[in-house]
Write a protein that holds these residues in place. Structure first.
Motif, PDB file in Angstrom:
ATOM      1  N   GLY A  79      27.958 -34.382 -17.236  1.00 55.34           N
ATOM      2  CA  GLY A  79      27.515 -33.764 -16.457  1.00 55.34           C
ATOM      3  C   GLY A  79      26.828 -33.484 -14.773  1.00 55.34           C
ATOM      4  N   LEU A  80      25.796 -32.234 -14.690  1.00 51.74           N
ATOM      5  CA  LEU A  80      24.551 -32.468 -14.211  1.00 51.74           C
ATOM      6  C   LEU A  80      23.456 -33.400 -14.556  1.00 51.74           C
ATOM      7  N   LEU A  81      22.917 -33.302 -13.508  1.00 54.75           N
ATOM      8  CA  LEU A  81      21.168 -33.593 -14.044  1.00 54.75           C
ATOM      9  C   LEU A  81      20.737 -32.188 -14.245  1.00 54.75           C
ATOM     10  N   ALA A  82      19.323 -32.721 -14.780  1.00 61.57           N
ATOM     11  CA  ALA A  82      18.331 -31.324 -15.192  1.00 61.57           C
ATOM     12  C   ALA A  82      17.267 -31.888 -15.078  1.00 61.57           C
ATOM     13  N   GLU A  83      15.978 -31.600 -14.555  1.00 59.76           N
ATOM     14  CA  GLU A  83      14.839 -31.794 -14.481  1.00 59.76           C
ATOM     15  C   GLU A  83      13.754 -31.043 -14.554  1.00 59.76           C
ATOM     16  N   HIS A  84      12.556 -31.717 -14.750  1.00 60.04           N
ATOM     17  CA  HIS A  84      11.676 -30.221 -14.549  1.00 60.04           C
ATOM     18  C   HIS A  84      11.365 -30.013 -12.899  1.00 60.04           C
ATOM     19  N   GLY A  85      12.285 -29.045 -12.524  1.00 61.88           N
ATOM     20  CA  GLY A  85      12.625 -28.899 -10.747  1.00 61.88           C
ATOM     21  C   GLY A  85      13.313 -28.518 -10.402  1.00 61.88           C
ATOM     22  N   PHE A  86      13.243 -27.085  -9.201  1.00 65.31           N
ATOM     23  CA  PHE A  86      14.149 -26.796  -8.323  1.00 65.31           C
ATOM     24  C   PHE A  86      14.566 -26.450  -7.766  1.00 65.31           C
ATOM     25  N   SER A  87      16.270 -26.347  -7.662  1.00 62.48           N
ATOM     26  CA  SER A  87      16.238 -26.704  -6.398  1.00 62.48           C
ATOM     27  C   SER A  87      17.917 -25.422  -5.596  1.00 62.48           C
ATOM     28  N   ALA A  88      18.175 -24.530  -4.708  1.00 64.13           N
ATOM     29  CA  ALA A  88      19.299 -24.059  -4.896  1.00 64.13           C
ATOM     30  C   ALA A  88      19.684 -23.804  -3.496  1.00 64.13           C
ATOM     31  N   LEU A  89      21.103 -23.557  -3.541  1.00 63.98           N
ATOM     32  CA  LEU A  89      22.105 -23.270  -1.837  1.00 63.98           C
ATOM     33  C   LEU A  89      22.186 -22.165  -2.100  1.00 63.98           C
ATOM     34  N   VAL A  90      21.615 -21.438  -1.137  1.00 59.88           N
ATOM     35  CA  VAL A  90      22.142 -19.860  -0.604  1.00 59.88           C
ATOM     36  C   VAL A  90      22.670 -19.478   0.089  1.00 59.88           C
ATOM     37  N   THR A  91      24.119 -19.173   0.417  1.00 60.22           N
ATOM     38  CA  THR A  91      24.589 -18.904   1.605  1.00 60.22           C
ATOM     39  C   THR A  91      24.911 -17.222   1.586  1.00 60.22           C
ATOM     40  N   VAL A  92      25.101 -17.120   2.440  1.00 55.46           N
ATOM     41  CA  VAL A  92      25.013 -14.964   2.734  1.00 55.46           C
ATOM     42  C   VAL A  92      26.713 -14.679   3.719  1.00 55.46           C
ATOM     43  N   ARG A  93      26.548 -14.120   3.563  1.00 56.38           N
ATOM     44  CA  ARG A  93      28.380 -14.232   4.546  1.00 56.38           C
ATOM     45  C   ARG A  93      27.799 -12.533   4.679  1.00 56.38           C
ATOM     46  N   ARG A  94      28.456 -12.100   6.091  1.00 59.54           N
ATOM     47  CA  ARG A  94      28.593 -10.994   6.391  1.00 59.54           C
ATOM     48  C   ARG A  94      29.781 -11.023   7.420  1.00 59.54           C
ATOM     49  N   GLY A  95      30.639 -10.363   7.443  1.00 56.32           N
ATOM     50  CA  GLY A  95      31.426 -10.312   8.238  1.00 56.32           C
ATOM     51  C   GLY A  95      32.400 -11.199   7.533  1.00 56.32           C
ATOM     52  N   ASP A  96      32.426 -12.100   8.424  1.00 54.63           N
ATOM     53  CA  ASP A  96      33.616 -13.625   8.612  1.00 54.63           C
ATOM     54  C   ASP A  96      33.035 -14.394   8.055  1.00 54.63           C
ATOM     55  N   GLN A  97      31.230 -14.729   8.894  1.00 58.16           N
ATOM     56  CA  GLN A  97      29.932 -15.332   9.678  1.00 58.16           C
ATOM     57  C   GLN A  97      29.531 -15.814   8.005  1.00 58.16           C
ATOM     58  N   GLU A  98      29.329 -16.974   7.614  1.00 64.69           N
ATOM     59  CA  GLU A  98      28.486 -17.336   6.504  1.00 64.69           C
ATOM     60  C   GLU A  98      27.168 -18.475   6.768  1.00 64.69           C
ATOM     61  N   THR A  99      25.961 -19.191   6.240  1.00 62.95           N
ATOM     62  CA  THR A  99      25.381 -19.201   6.341  1.00 62.95           C
ATOM     63  C   THR A  99      25.119 -19.550   5.335  1.00 62.95           C
ATOM     64  N   THR A 100      24.515 -21.206   5.061  1.00 66.56           N
ATOM     65  CA  THR A 100      23.631 -21.786   3.768  1.00 66.56           C
ATOM     66  C   THR A 100      22.413 -22.169   4.366  1.00 66.56           C
ATOM     67  N   LEU A 101      22.089 -22.095   3.256  1.00 63.13           N
ATOM     68  CA  LEU A 101      20.326 -22.140   3.232  1.00 63.13           C
ATOM     69  C   LEU A 101      19.878 -23.293   2.061  1.00 63.13           C
ATOM     70  N   MET A 102      18.831 -24.191   2.279  1.00 58.61           N
ATOM     71  CA  MET A 102      18.624 -25.116   0.650  1.00 58.61           C
ATOM     72  C   MET A 102      17.421 -24.385   0.931  1.00 58.61           C
ATOM     73  N   PHE A 103      17.244 -23.746  -0.548  1.00 61.16           N
ATOM     74  CA  PHE A 103      15.715 -23.619  -1.169  1.00 61.16           C
ATOM     75  C   PHE A 103      15.452 -24.457  -2.437  1.00 61.16           C
ATOM     76  N   ASP A 104      14.076 -24.766  -1.755  1.00 66.06           N
ATOM     77  CA  ASP A 104      13.652 -25.705  -2.974  1.00 66.06           C
ATOM     78  C   ASP A 104      14.201 -27.183  -2.911  1.00 66.06           C
ATOM     79  N   ALA A 105      13.970 -28.125  -3.850  1.00 67.38           N
ATOM     80  CA  ALA A 105      14.177 -29.953  -3.520  1.00 67.38           C
ATOM     81  C   ALA A 105      14.234 -29.795  -4.603  1.00 67.38           C
TER      82      ALA A 105
END
Length: 351
Positions: A79-105
């Motif tokens: 499966g996937l790893l789990a650890e005492h930490g946090f990280s998320a990928l955030v993708t926002v879409r407006r119309g047909d334009q998408e942008t992805t940011l990483m929040f924490d690592a």
């Protein structure tokens, strides 16, 4: 980091709510988006048996392709790893334009990269990194990310206090937290952007809160063992002033608020986001709520009362929220609460 030491009345007085330093930018015009996708790359738990729903996609075991000689095929599924930490990928879409940011690592150098690979996620299109605060369990994977991205400059939004030396000291032991190095991150290819005030990213559709106003009477911050170096010695560091959140406004739905640990207090954070944007509806609240351990358990009940009044459509507490708070939140907000897990994707849209 989570601390389970009891706080004294003196500690509570030291960590009483106070206004944020500097001048708040109020209001902020946060451009609405059509869709937000939040993929949890790393969390404290991984549950391969969780079932998704209309807005949540879960990750189970992958194909049996990992070498393991004890099985007849010579391979096994992981499966996937789990650890005492946090990280998320955030993708926002407006119309047909998408942008992805990483929040924490996350915590470990290779954790988020391993999970991204197992999820089949390419990080080539990543357009920026945001650090919620400087604690090492949210920044440990930056080196691995830099190696994966290779040459080039990756913008990273941080609060200038993210470089603060910190430790946990009680009567029994001292734990010196690994301290982020601006020089090292610059050398690894990150373009450091330090801000104490709110920042608008992605053509004005992503808000990074900067320092959060501390206005509630129950979110007192970290207890006395959490200390910071202030040049001449160690002092109690209740506020973790570098704590900041990511906010997006889904058109016709309301705000999506993503926290790292929520050291400023999740209710403080939500109210700060509402005040900055002028948007009162909270569509979703995700991330760490830091309600774990005896020092924070008295905060659970007033937090739930405030969240019940705010009435978010979705609440996905993770990381440092703690099992007592998870059970209480699930019981109080059964229609909104969902279990967090590494590999979960939340797809939130205007329809």
């Amino acid at each position: 980091m989570c601390d389970t030491t009891h706080a004294s009345p003196h500690d509570a007085a030291l960590s009483a709510p106070r206004p944020v330093l500097g001048t708040a930018v109020d209001p902020i015009t946060l451009q609405p988006v059509d869709e937000v996708r939040v993929t949890v790359l790393m969390d404290n738990t991984f549950d391969a048996l969780l079932v998704g729903d209309g807005h949540t996609t879960r990750t189970g075991f992958g194909p049996a392709a990992t070498p393991a000689g004890q099985f007849e095929s010579g391979q096994t599924a992981v499966g996937l790893l789990a650890e005492h930490g946090f990280s998320a990928l955030v993708t926002v879409r407006r119309g047909d334009q998408e942008t992805t940011l990483m929040f924490d690592a996350g915590l470990s150098p290779s954790g988020i990269i391993t999970n991204a690979d197992r999820l089949g996620i390419s990080l080539d299109g990543l357009q920026g990194v945001v650090l919620s605060h400087g604690h090492f369990d949210h920044a440990g994977g930056l080196g691995g990310l830099a190696c994966r991205l290779g040459s080039g400059r990756m913008p990273m939004i941080v609060h200038p206090y993210a470089w603060t030396r910190r430790r946990i000291q009680d009567s029994r032991s001292t734990f010196d937290m690994p301290t982020l190095s601006k020089k090292a991150l610059n050398g690894e290819g990150f373009e450091i952007i330090e801000r104490t005030q709110p920042s608008l990213l992605v053509d004005g559709s992503v808000l990074i809160t900067g320092e959060v106003d501390r206005t509630t009477d129950f979110e007192h911050g970290m207890p006395a063992p959490h200390q910071a170096w202030h040049g001449a010695g160690w002092q109690h560091d209740p506020h973790v002033i570098d704590d900041q959140a990511l906010v997006v406004h889904i058109k016709d739905r309301g705000l999506v608020v993503l926290t790292g640990c929520g050291h400023a207090g999740v209710i403080n954070i939500v109210r700060h986001a509402q005040r900055l944007t002028g948007v009162t509806a909270l569509h979703a609240l995700l991330g760490g709520f830091h309600l774990s351990g005896p020092a924070f358990e008295p905060v659970i009940a007033p937090t739930i009362a405030a969240l019940s009044d705010i009435a978010p459509h979705l609440i996905a507490p993770g990381h440092c929220t703690g099992w007592r708070a998870q059970h209480a939140l699930a019981a109080a907000l059964p229609d909104a609460w969902v279990a967090s897990s590494s590999g979960t994707t939340y797809r939130l849209t205007r329809t």
